[in-house]
Scaffold this motif. Structure first.
Motif, PDB file in Angstrom:
ATOM      1  N   PHE A  13      27.912  57.218  75.670  1.00  0.00           N
ATOM      2  CA  PHE A  13      29.076  57.384  76.538  1.00  0.00           C
ATOM      3  C   PHE A  13      29.200  58.832  77.011  1.00  0.00           C
ATOM      4  CE2 PHE A  13      33.671  58.373  76.843  1.00  0.00           C
ATOM      5  CZ  PHE A  13      33.989  57.557  77.922  1.00  0.00           C
ATOM      6  N   LYS A  14      28.970  59.781  76.097  1.00  0.00           N
ATOM      7  CA  LYS A  14      29.050  61.190  76.476  1.00  0.00           C
ATOM      8  C   LYS A  14      27.942  61.550  77.470  1.00  0.00           C
ATOM      9  CE  LYS A  14      29.207  63.491  72.571  1.00  0.00           C
ATOM     10  NZ  LYS A  14      29.495  64.353  71.415  1.00  0.00           N
ATOM     11  N   GLU A  15      26.753  60.987  77.283  1.00  0.00           N
ATOM     12  CA  GLU A  15      25.652  61.233  78.237  1.00  0.00           C
ATOM     13  C   GLU A  15      26.011  60.672  79.610  1.00  0.00           C
ATOM     14  OE1 GLU A  15      21.940  59.718  76.765  1.00  0.00           O
ATOM     15  OE2 GLU A  15      22.222  60.689  74.821  1.00  0.00           O
ATOM     16  N   ALA A  16      26.639  59.492  79.631  1.00  0.00           N
ATOM     17  CA  ALA A  16      27.034  58.898  80.907  1.00  0.00           C
ATOM     18  C   ALA A  16      28.076  59.766  81.600  1.00  0.00           C
ATOM     19  CB  ALA A  16      27.575  57.485  80.674  1.00  0.00           C
ATOM     20  N   LEU A  17      28.997  60.351  80.833  1.00  0.00           N
ATOM     21  CA  LEU A  17      29.998  61.243  81.426  1.00  0.00           C
ATOM     22  C   LEU A  17      29.340  62.483  82.017  1.00  0.00           C
ATOM     23  CD1 LEU A  17      33.024  61.142  78.942  1.00  0.00           C
ATOM     24  CD2 LEU A  17      32.826  60.096  81.187  1.00  0.00           C
ATOM     25  N   GLN A  18      28.311  63.006  81.363  1.00  0.00           N
ATOM     26  CA  GLN A  18      27.609  64.171  81.900  1.00  0.00           C
ATOM     27  C   GLN A  18      26.942  63.837  83.226  1.00  0.00           C
ATOM     28  OE1 GLN A  18      24.939  65.378  78.806  1.00  0.00           O
ATOM     29  NE2 GLN A  18      26.535  66.457  77.641  1.00  0.00           N
ATOM     30  N   GLU A  19      26.296  62.687  83.288  1.00  0.00           N
ATOM     31  CA  GLU A  19      25.652  62.264  84.543  1.00  0.00           C
ATOM     32  C   GLU A  19      26.690  62.053  85.643  1.00  0.00           C
ATOM     33  OE1 GLU A  19      22.387  61.977  85.240  1.00  0.00           O
ATOM     34  OE2 GLU A  19      22.025  62.814  83.239  1.00  0.00           O
ATOM     35  N   LEU A  20      27.813  61.454  85.273  1.00  0.00           N
ATOM     36  CA  LEU A  20      28.870  61.209  86.250  1.00  0.00           C
ATOM     37  C   LEU A  20      29.476  62.517  86.748  1.00  0.00           C
ATOM     38  CD1 LEU A  20      30.658  59.082  87.670  1.00  0.00           C
ATOM     39  CD2 LEU A  20      32.181  59.223  85.708  1.00  0.00           C
ATOM     40  N   SER A  21      29.649  63.467  85.836  1.00  0.00           N
ATOM     41  CA  SER A  21      30.254  64.745  86.228  1.00  0.00           C
ATOM     42  C   SER A  21      29.375  65.487  87.230  1.00  0.00           C
ATOM     43  CB  SER A  21      30.515  65.611  85.000  1.00  0.00           C
ATOM     44  OG  SER A  21      29.298  66.015  84.406  1.00  0.00           O
ATOM     45  N   LYS A  22      28.058  65.389  87.097  1.00  0.00           N
ATOM     46  CA  LYS A  22      27.150  66.043  88.046  1.00  0.00           C
ATOM     47  C   LYS A  22      27.304  65.459  89.449  1.00  0.00           C
ATOM     48  CE  LYS A  22      23.689  67.015  84.526  1.00  0.00           C
ATOM     49  NZ  LYS A  22      22.368  66.654  84.020  1.00  0.00           N
ATOM     50  N   LYS A  23      27.507  64.142  89.526  1.00  0.00           N
ATOM     51  CA  LYS A  23      27.641  63.485  90.825  1.00  0.00           C
ATOM     52  C   LYS A  23      29.035  63.696  91.418  1.00  0.00           C
ATOM     53  CE  LYS A  23      24.261  59.912  89.862  1.00  0.00           C
ATOM     54  NZ  LYS A  23      23.991  58.487  89.705  1.00  0.00           N
ATOM     55  N   ARG A  24      30.048  63.686  90.570  1.00  0.00           N
ATOM     56  CA  ARG A  24      31.429  63.786  91.054  1.00  0.00           C
ATOM     57  C   ARG A  24      31.785  65.211  91.490  1.00  0.00           C
ATOM     58  NH1 ARG A  24      36.613  60.709  91.052  1.00  0.00           N
ATOM     59  NH2 ARG A  24      38.097  62.390  91.298  1.00  0.00           N
ATOM     60  N   PHE A  25      31.364  66.202  90.708  1.00  0.00           N
ATOM     61  CA  PHE A  25      31.686  67.600  90.998  1.00  0.00           C
ATOM     62  C   PHE A  25      30.398  68.370  91.286  1.00  0.00           C
ATOM     63  CE2 PHE A  25      34.954  66.003  88.070  1.00  0.00           C
ATOM     64  CZ  PHE A  25      36.080  66.177  88.859  1.00  0.00           C
ATOM     65  N   LYS A  26      29.829  68.153  92.464  1.00  0.00           N
ATOM     66  CA  LYS A  26      28.553  68.774  92.829  1.00  0.00           C
ATOM     67  C   LYS A  26      28.671  70.278  93.028  1.00  0.00           C
ATOM     68  CE  LYS A  26      26.946  64.615  95.129  1.00  0.00           C
ATOM     69  NZ  LYS A  26      26.632  63.966  96.369  1.00  0.00           N
ATOM     70  N   ASP A  27      29.818  70.728  93.465  1.00  0.00           N
ATOM     71  CA  ASP A  27      29.971  72.149  93.779  1.00  0.00           C
ATOM     72  C   ASP A  27      30.240  73.015  92.546  1.00  0.00           C
ATOM     73  OD1 ASP A  27      32.392  70.898  93.408  1.00  0.00           O
ATOM     74  OD2 ASP A  27      33.464  72.195  94.838  1.00  0.00           O
ATOM     75  N   LYS A  28      30.421  72.427  91.376  1.00  0.00           N
ATOM     76  CA  LYS A  28      30.709  73.193  90.165  1.00  0.00           C
ATOM     77  C   LYS A  28      29.502  73.200  89.240  1.00  0.00           C
ATOM     78  CE  LYS A  28      35.592  72.405  90.408  1.00  0.00           C
ATOM     79  NZ  LYS A  28      36.836  72.306  89.733  1.00  0.00           N
TER      80      LYS A  28
END
Length: 116
Positions: A13-28
């Motif tokens: 679940f934590k790995e999935a959140l990391q992948e999602l965060s990269k896609k959701r917040f591309k500029d950070k």
């Protein structure tokens, strides 16, 4: 997760959140993106209500209308349409000592006293 598995572990679940965060917040940066994701889900529980909607078609309402039930099925519901539970599914035996179907239980003493 594997194809045969229906659940994921907390690490997955934590790995999935990391992948999602990269896609959701591309500029950070990666660390800032993960912190933003954590802020989004912080203090929230899974939403369960409203996921499945009940079907309200004329066919379904006709089949579930208890006022139109007949025979032994009618005995399973009270006049308001609510189910009687176990009392509606089982024949409850009257073990009061009278024969089955006797309607005048307890009236013998009144008849005897009335004739005196």
């Amino acid at each position: 997760r594997g194809k045969s598995s229906r659940t994921i572990t907390f690490e997955q679940f934590k790995e999935a959140l990391q992948e999602l965060s990269k896609k959701r917040f591309k500029d950070k940066s990666d660390e800032e993106a993960i912190q933003e994701i954590y802020k989004l889900i912080e203090g929230k529980a899974p939403i369960i209500s409203g996921v499945t909607k009940a079907i309200s078609s004329p066919t379904v309402s006709r089949l579930t209308d208890t006022s139109k039930f007949t025979g032994s099925h009618k005995e399973r519901f009270d006049p308001s349409g609510k189910g009687k539970g176990k009392a509606g599914r089982e024949d409850l035996v009257d073990a009061s000592g009278y024969v089955s179907g006797y309607k005048h239980a307890g009236t013998y003493d009144q008849k005897v006293q009335g004739s005196k």
